[in-house]
Design an enzyme around this catalytic site. Sequence first.
Site: not given
Length: 273
Positions: A99, A221, A249
């Site tokens: 991320s 996602d 995610h």
Amino acid sequence: MTLADSDIVARHAVRIVGQGKRDLLFAHGFGCAQTMWRHVAPALARDNRAILFDYIGMGEAPAAAYDPIRHASLDGYARDLLDVARAVGGPPKIVVGHSVSATIGLLAALQAPESIAGVAMLCPSPCFLDDGPYRGGFAREAIEGLLAYLDTNPLEWSRNLAGMVAGDPGRPDVAGELEASFCALDARIARDFARLTFLADNRADFAKLRHPALIVQCAHDAIAGPAVGRYVRDAIPGSRFVELDAHGHCPHLSHPGATIAAIAAFVDELPDG
């Protein structure tokens, strides 16, 4: 290892597993910790050296080391990552970033290209905000509301965000682990890092990367959807793109086997030296 290096290792709770020709530096996402790599790092450490660490104020890294000036930008977190890379020595690192740490790893590669051999990005997003034809996934008003809710009701905010990040009602274990990790955050660090994560716009930086790059995208996602993954793929010349038939995610938690396979293939194809 120098005294300064030892301080960095202690400050970031650095742990090293395995040995091999490649150094993989695992960088966790917002509000997470190195423990979330436990399903992935050991398998990759069979043929490589896996280096795990925590950002300041997360996991086992003490919040007392937080620097409001240094950590006012993602570039400051990239400096932390590079400090860890240099402290442990060895060859240039392959950053495995989840991320926001996909962006942090990329910024580290731009700051010190000689220290980074490649960047494996799990569910990256250069910008979470919608902007004209670019669909980051969130209107600015929605993000500002999310951040304001963090200030007024952090426990409920943690629960709601954890459910969104986990993205799969069939995996309450993932949502529960994320919620517990978010709740454990120091309030100030959580607020500051959340703003950096969700309001940053690093699209121009992604277009500058010339290191080998892997993008691992989850097909379902809610945080960084497939359109964002394809944007990153197109922005980085020669990047490798893998879309997993996965929800959520955090593929390293929910789909570790497929995540290991994607990273291992990327690492195996990197040139020597």
